[in-house]
Design a protein around this motif. Sequence first.
Motif, PDB file in Angstrom:
ATOM      1  N   LEU A 133      40.140 -19.275  16.015  1.00 38.86           N
ATOM      2  CA  LEU A 133      39.499 -18.008  16.353  1.00 38.86           C
ATOM      3  C   LEU A 133      40.557 -17.000  16.788  1.00 38.86           C
ATOM      4  O   LEU A 133      41.573 -17.377  17.374  1.00 38.86           O
ATOM      5  CB  LEU A 133      38.471 -18.219  17.462  1.00 38.86           C
ATOM      6  CG  LEU A 133      37.288 -19.119  17.083  1.00 38.86           C
ATOM      7  CD1 LEU A 133      36.388 -19.338  18.284  1.00 38.86           C
ATOM      8  CD2 LEU A 133      36.505 -18.509  15.939  1.00 38.86           C
TER       9      LEU A 133
ATOM     10  N   ASP B 219      29.721 -20.099  20.679  1.00 39.51           N
ATOM     11  CA  ASP B 219      29.581 -21.441  20.118  1.00 39.51           C
ATOM     12  C   ASP B 219      28.258 -21.578  19.370  1.00 39.51           C
ATOM     13  O   ASP B 219      28.205 -22.021  18.230  1.00 39.51           O
ATOM     14  CB  ASP B 219      29.678 -22.463  21.250  1.00 39.51           C
ATOM     15  CG  ASP B 219      29.625 -23.891  20.770  1.00 39.51           C
ATOM     16  OD1 ASP B 219      29.842 -24.129  19.571  1.00 39.51           O
ATOM     17  OD2 ASP B 219      29.365 -24.780  21.594  1.00 39.51           O
TER      18      ASP B 219
ATOM     19  N   LEU C 194      28.046 -19.257  16.145  1.00 39.86           N
ATOM     20  CA  LEU C 194      28.795 -19.805  15.016  1.00 39.86           C
ATOM     21  C   LEU C 194      28.103 -21.043  14.447  1.00 39.86           C
ATOM     22  O   LEU C 194      28.048 -21.229  13.232  1.00 39.86           O
ATOM     23  CB  LEU C 194      30.224 -20.148  15.442  1.00 39.86           C
ATOM     24  CG  LEU C 194      31.140 -18.951  15.710  1.00 39.86           C
ATOM     25  CD1 LEU C 194      32.461 -19.426  16.302  1.00 39.86           C
ATOM     26  CD2 LEU C 194      31.366 -18.137  14.463  1.00 39.86           C
TER      27      LEU C 194
ATOM     28  N   CYS D  63      29.213 -29.219  14.685  1.00 37.05           N
ATOM     29  CA  CYS D  63      30.177 -28.162  14.979  1.00 37.05           C
ATOM     30  C   CYS D  63      30.185 -27.840  16.469  1.00 37.05           C
ATOM     31  O   CYS D  63      29.247 -28.142  17.184  1.00 37.05           O
ATOM     32  CB  CYS D  63      29.883 -26.914  14.155  1.00 37.05           C
ATOM     33  SG  CYS D  63      28.175 -26.439  14.099  1.00 37.05           S
TER      34      CYS D  63
ATOM     35  N   LEU E 260      33.007 -25.656  19.655  1.00 37.69           N
ATOM     36  CA  LEU E 260      34.307 -25.082  20.013  1.00 37.69           C
ATOM     37  C   LEU E 260      35.275 -26.194  20.393  1.00 37.69           C
ATOM     38  O   LEU E 260      34.896 -27.177  21.009  1.00 37.69           O
ATOM     39  CB  LEU E 260      34.164 -24.108  21.174  1.00 37.69           C
ATOM     40  CG  LEU E 260      33.451 -22.791  20.871  1.00 37.69           C
ATOM     41  CD1 LEU E 260      33.368 -21.948  22.132  1.00 37.69           C
ATOM     42  CD2 LEU E 260      34.153 -22.033  19.775  1.00 37.69           C
TER      43      LEU E 260
ATOM     44  N   SER F  95      39.538 -22.840  18.907  1.00 38.94           N
ATOM     45  CA  SER F  95      39.173 -23.031  17.506  1.00 38.94           C
ATOM     46  C   SER F  95      37.725 -23.474  17.419  1.00 38.94           C
ATOM     47  O   SER F  95      37.148 -23.958  18.389  1.00 38.94           O
ATOM     48  CB  SER F  95      40.062 -24.083  16.849  1.00 38.94           C
ATOM     49  OG  SER F  95      41.406 -23.686  16.893  1.00 38.94           O
ATOM     50  N   PHE F  96      37.179 -23.300  16.242  1.00 42.22           N
ATOM     51  CA  PHE F  96      35.825 -23.765  15.965  1.00 42.22           C
ATOM     52  C   PHE F  96      35.945 -24.937  15.012  1.00 42.22           C
ATOM     53  O   PHE F  96      36.526 -24.811  13.933  1.00 42.22           O
ATOM     54  CB  PHE F  96      34.990 -22.636  15.355  1.00 42.22           C
ATOM     55  CG  PHE F  96      33.545 -22.958  15.263  1.00 42.22           C
ATOM     56  CD1 PHE F  96      32.763 -23.058  16.404  1.00 42.22           C
ATOM     57  CD2 PHE F  96      32.942 -23.181  14.038  1.00 42.22           C
ATOM     58  CE1 PHE F  96      31.428 -23.367  16.327  1.00 42.22           C
ATOM     59  CE2 PHE F  96      31.600 -23.488  13.952  1.00 42.22           C
ATOM     60  CZ  PHE F  96      30.833 -23.581  15.097  1.00 42.22           C
TER      61      PHE F  96
END
Length: 153
Positions: free
Chosen positions: A70, A81, A84, A119, A121, A129-130
């Motif tokens: 990110l 979070d 996304l 998924c 964070l 990052s994700f």
Amino acid sequence: MPRCERLPGPGLAKVQNPPLLCRRRVELVTCSTGRLRALFDGADVLSEGSTRVEEGALVYYGSTSLLVALPPDAPPDPTLDRALALDPHLRLRALRVAQREATARAGGPLGPMHAEIRCGLARRAATTSFALTVDVTARVLLTTPKTARPSGA
């Protein structure tokens, strides 16, 4: 004759006067598609998987992990979070990457694919990052599965 047991909780009640108006506030969050696409194109991709013969057919089992860095200006918002994770464009893009990786590893075209996406964070010391993980199961569409060799992981 057995007696009926009542479930715990409030019993029946008659509504006196319902309110004339009801108010609800909703906050909508969306991701910028262009920026998200640019970030996704620079993602680190790691795949593993192999094929197995099951009931006379070749089946691919594998996993693809994507780490999307990110930008520094990403808000430290707890809704980031969730926003996304629920973005359908991001999930579809991850699914397409996983399908491409699975097809390359399986050694042939894939039939209908079953995928599970996780998924969230991933915080590192310097960046946030994700992370997306796509687990894939699909039948390999080969005419003669007995002559095909299972691929290595």
